[in-house]
Design a protein around this motif. Structure first.
Motif, PDB file in Angstrom:
ATOM      1  N   HIS A 289       2.858  11.652 -49.425  1.00 24.05           N
ATOM      2  CA  HIS A 289       3.255  12.749 -50.311  1.00 24.05           C
ATOM      3  C   HIS A 289       4.760  12.977 -50.241  1.00 24.05           C
ATOM      4  CE1 HIS A 289      -0.969  13.562 -50.590  1.00 24.05           C
ATOM      5  NE2 HIS A 289      -1.066  13.910 -49.313  1.00 24.05           N
ATOM      6  N   LYS A 290       5.313  13.506 -51.342  1.00 27.10           N
ATOM      7  CA  LYS A 290       6.703  13.947 -51.308  1.00 27.10           C
ATOM      8  C   LYS A 290       6.763  15.279 -50.577  1.00 27.10           C
ATOM      9  CE  LYS A 290       9.427  13.722 -54.766  1.00 27.10           C
ATOM     10  NZ  LYS A 290      10.069  13.886 -56.108  1.00 27.10           N
ATOM     11  N   PRO A 291       7.787  15.526 -49.766  1.00 23.98           N
ATOM     12  CA  PRO A 291       7.939  16.848 -49.140  1.00 23.98           C
ATOM     13  C   PRO A 291       7.997  17.927 -50.216  1.00 23.98           C
ATOM     14  CG  PRO A 291       9.440  15.265 -48.160  1.00 23.98           C
ATOM     15  CD  PRO A 291       8.848  14.587 -49.355  1.00 23.98           C
ATOM     16  N   PRO A 292       7.475  19.109 -49.940  1.00 22.08           N
ATOM     17  CA  PRO A 292       7.426  20.172 -50.957  1.00 22.08           C
ATOM     18  C   PRO A 292       8.784  20.764 -51.310  1.00 22.08           C
ATOM     19  CG  PRO A 292       6.633  20.989 -48.850  1.00 22.08           C
ATOM     20  CD  PRO A 292       6.815  19.514 -48.693  1.00 22.08           C
ATOM     21  N   ILE A 293       9.794  20.516 -50.472  1.00 28.32           N
ATOM     22  CA  ILE A 293      11.153  20.970 -50.778  1.00 28.32           C
ATOM     23  C   ILE A 293      12.042  19.754 -50.968  1.00 28.32           C
ATOM     24  CG2 ILE A 293      13.130  22.332 -50.030  1.00 28.32           C
ATOM     25  CD1 ILE A 293      11.285  23.957 -48.251  1.00 28.32           C
ATOM     26  N   ASP A 294      12.652  19.687 -52.147  1.00 26.32           N
ATOM     27  CA  ASP A 294      13.620  18.642 -52.436  1.00 26.32           C
ATOM     28  C   ASP A 294      14.993  19.295 -52.588  1.00 26.32           C
ATOM     29  OD1 ASP A 294      14.668  16.168 -52.935  1.00 26.32           O
ATOM     30  OD2 ASP A 294      13.453  15.761 -54.724  1.00 26.32           O
ATOM     31  N   TYR A 295      16.057  18.525 -52.525  1.00 27.24           N
ATOM     32  CA  TYR A 295      17.395  19.103 -52.633  1.00 27.24           C
ATOM     33  C   TYR A 295      18.373  18.039 -53.106  1.00 27.24           C
ATOM     34  CZ  TYR A 295      16.778  17.369 -47.858  1.00 27.24           C
ATOM     35  OH  TYR A 295      16.422  16.608 -46.765  1.00 27.24           O
ATOM     36  N   GLY A 296      19.409  18.492 -53.804  1.00 24.73           N
ATOM     37  CA  GLY A 296      20.404  17.570 -54.326  1.00 24.73           C
ATOM     38  C   GLY A 296      21.485  18.322 -55.083  1.00 24.73           C
ATOM     39  N   VAL A 297      22.432  17.589 -55.636  1.00 27.04           N
ATOM     40  CA  VAL A 297      23.559  18.213 -56.321  1.00 27.04           C
ATOM     41  C   VAL A 297      23.669  17.776 -57.785  1.00 27.04           C
ATOM     42  CG1 VAL A 297      24.883  18.516 -54.194  1.00 27.04           C
ATOM     43  CG2 VAL A 297      25.138  16.393 -55.515  1.00 27.04           C
ATOM     44  N   ASP A 298      22.726  16.955 -58.252  1.00 31.19           N
ATOM     45  CA  ASP A 298      22.769  16.447 -59.620  1.00 31.19           C
ATOM     46  C   ASP A 298      21.761  17.211 -60.481  1.00 31.19           C
ATOM     47  OD1 ASP A 298      22.805  15.046 -61.985  1.00 31.19           O
ATOM     48  OD2 ASP A 298      22.827  13.065 -61.043  1.00 31.19           O
TER      49      ASP A 298
ATOM     50  N   GLU B  80      19.990  22.379 -44.522  1.00 28.98           N
ATOM     51  CA  GLU B  80      19.843  23.506 -43.586  1.00 28.98           C
ATOM     52  C   GLU B  80      19.008  24.617 -44.204  1.00 28.98           C
ATOM     53  OE1 GLU B  80      23.803  24.628 -42.610  1.00 28.98           O
ATOM     54  OE2 GLU B  80      24.168  22.884 -41.306  1.00 28.98           O
ATOM     55  N   LEU B  81      19.212  24.877 -45.493  1.00 24.96           N
ATOM     56  CA  LEU B  81      18.417  25.897 -46.174  1.00 24.96           C
ATOM     57  C   LEU B  81      16.957  25.476 -46.262  1.00 24.96           C
ATOM     58  CD1 LEU B  81      17.996  28.477 -47.788  1.00 24.96           C
ATOM     59  CD2 LEU B  81      18.846  27.278 -49.824  1.00 24.96           C
ATOM     60  N   ALA B  82      16.710  24.207 -46.579  1.00 26.02           N
ATOM     61  CA  ALA B  82      15.326  23.718 -46.612  1.00 26.02           C
ATOM     62  C   ALA B  82      14.659  23.914 -45.257  1.00 26.02           C
ATOM     63  CB  ALA B  82      15.305  22.245 -47.019  1.00 26.02           C
ATOM     64  N   ASN B  83      15.383  23.633 -44.190  1.00 19.86           N
ATOM     65  CA  ASN B  83      14.859  23.841 -42.834  1.00 19.86           C
ATOM     66  C   ASN B  83      14.549  25.318 -42.600  1.00 19.86           C
ATOM     67  OD1 ASN B  83      14.544  22.527 -40.013  1.00 19.86           O
ATOM     68  ND2 ASN B  83      15.809  24.320 -39.584  1.00 19.86           N
ATOM     69  N   GLU B  84      15.450  26.198 -43.076  1.00 20.05           N
ATOM     70  CA  GLU B  84      15.235  27.639 -42.926  1.00 20.05           C
ATOM     71  C   GLU B  84      13.986  28.093 -43.691  1.00 20.05           C
ATOM     72  OE1 GLU B  84      17.548  31.921 -43.711  1.00 20.05           O
ATOM     73  OE2 GLU B  84      18.460  30.037 -44.391  1.00 20.05           O
ATOM     74  N   ILE B  85      13.773  27.534 -44.867  1.00 15.60           N
ATOM     75  CA  ILE B  85      12.596  27.904 -45.665  1.00 15.60           C
ATOM     76  C   ILE B  85      11.318  27.466 -44.960  1.00 15.60           C
ATOM     77  CG2 ILE B  85      11.378  27.447 -47.830  1.00 15.60           C
ATOM     78  CD1 ILE B  85      14.122  27.338 -49.191  1.00 15.60           C
ATOM     79  N   TYR B  86      11.319  26.269 -44.373  1.00 17.00           N
ATOM     80  CA  TYR B  86      10.141  25.819 -43.620  1.00 17.00           C
ATOM     81  C   TYR B  86       9.864  26.758 -42.446  1.00 17.00           C
ATOM     82  CZ  TYR B  86       9.990  21.305 -46.090  1.00 17.00           C
ATOM     83  OH  TYR B  86       9.862  20.316 -47.042  1.00 17.00           O
ATOM     84  N   LEU B  87      10.923  27.148 -41.736  1.00 17.33           N
ATOM     85  CA  LEU B  87      10.745  28.064 -40.605  1.00 17.33           C
ATOM     86  C   LEU B  87      10.266  29.428 -41.077  1.00 17.33           C
ATOM     87  CD1 LEU B  87      13.945  27.116 -38.568  1.00 17.33           C
ATOM     88  CD2 LEU B  87      11.579  26.786 -37.811  1.00 17.33           C
TER      89      LEU B  87
END
Length: 322
Positions: A161-170, A81-88
């Protein structure tokens, strides 16, 4: 009960501003290019981490959002959700061609890489940029609720290409590839494994208590660790023992209270755990008005200078050569 004339602040807004500025200053001194480096916010789901990630996305083209391992499914959902917010935010608020916005525009302007079906997806996203140019600020709230991350990630992968925003918990998974790291968690304890940190990396630790232990300083002289959230007053004022800092330097969270008092402000700041961009711009304006600036860089509660940073760079260069 809070009376009308009583103002409450968490102090988090000024902490965000100064921490991001400290990290960017450290990156510049270590000759790290924001356009090509890989950065991360550890604790991105928190109040401070969220806005730090948004601000860094205005400068950096490749960013990782890292959350807690506990309750992984929920935390991954929130990171997405945060990644989506950053894109917006990149589309509707950030108007300069830099950071994540630059990455999005570079992809969407290339019509040749998409097949017929994805071409329509690309057109819909590109229209959002055009809408943003003409949209009134009051009408952006509805736009900021759109879900566009699925389409963006699909288009980047289709283009190879890899998306410019990645996310994870590790943390350990991402750590070896990170050049710039901002740590802003509520965890107690040391989170970064010294042996996994990339040589020449810059780490800004905003957390209280600190999440970056002195073992990093001892084992990794090729890594620059700095404190986030330190402010320089226009005069060398001190309050009691001044939390161990020299006169004229103090924590941003406490300095935010001072700023609001100097301004005789009637605004509560950061209440409810969600800092707005308007709050950030407001505190930034007060800081400029009253002469509150970023303090000199500190590492493990000690002020550091360019000579110290030169030694870290030399150690990093030695690692690269060997």
């Amino acid at each position: 009960m809070i009376l009308d004339h009583e103002i409450v602040t968490t102090g988090n807004t000024f902490t965000v501003i100064t921490s991001v500025n400290a990290l960017l200053t450290g990156a510049a001194k270590m000759d790290i290019s924001l356009e090509t480096c890989r950065g991360a916010v550890i604790g991105a789901n928190g109040s401070i981490g969220r806005l730090c990630a948004i601000l860094l996305s205005q400068k950096m083209e490749n960013i990782v959002l890292i959350g807690r391992k506990s309750n992984e499914r929920v935390n991954m959902e929130r990171l997405r959700e945060l990644a989506n917010e950053i894109y917006l935010h990149a589309i509707f608020y950030h108007k300069e061609r830099s950071g994540i916005r630059k990455q999005l525009l570079s992809l969407l302007e290339n019509e040749l890489v998409f097949s017929d079906g994805l071409y329509q997806t690309r057109e819909r996203l590109y229209e959002l940029f055009q809408t943003a140019e003409s949209a009134e600020t009051d009408n952006l709230e509805e736009q900021m609720s759109e879900n566009i991350i699925d389409d963006i990630e699909l288009l980047f992968r289709q283009a190879g290409h890899k998306p410019p925003i990645d996310y994870g918990v590790d943390i350990d998974y991402f750590l070896p590839e990170l050049d710039v790291i901002l740590v802003a968690t509520s965890s107690i304890g040391e989170l970064l494994q010294p042996d996994l940190i990339k040589s020449g990396a810059v780490i800004c630790d905003v957390s209280r208590p600190a999440n970056v232990g002195k073992i990093v300083q001892e084992k990794r002289p090729d890594v620059l660790v700095i404190e986030g959230g330190l402010v320089k007053f226009p005069e060398n004022l001190a309050f009691g023992q001044n939390l161990g800092y020299k006169p004229g330097v103090n924590l941003a969270c406490l300095s935010e209270t001072i700023l609001l008092t100097l301004e005789n402000s009637n605004r509560n700041m950061g209440i409810g755990g969600r800092i707005t961009m308007d709050d950030m711009y407001y505190i930034q304006g007060l800081a400029e008005k009253h002469g509150f600036t970023l303090a000199s860089l500190h590492s493990f509660e000690k002020e550091i200078d360019d000579e110290y940073i030169a030694r870290v760079k030399a150690a990093a260069n030695k690692q690269v050569v060997s």
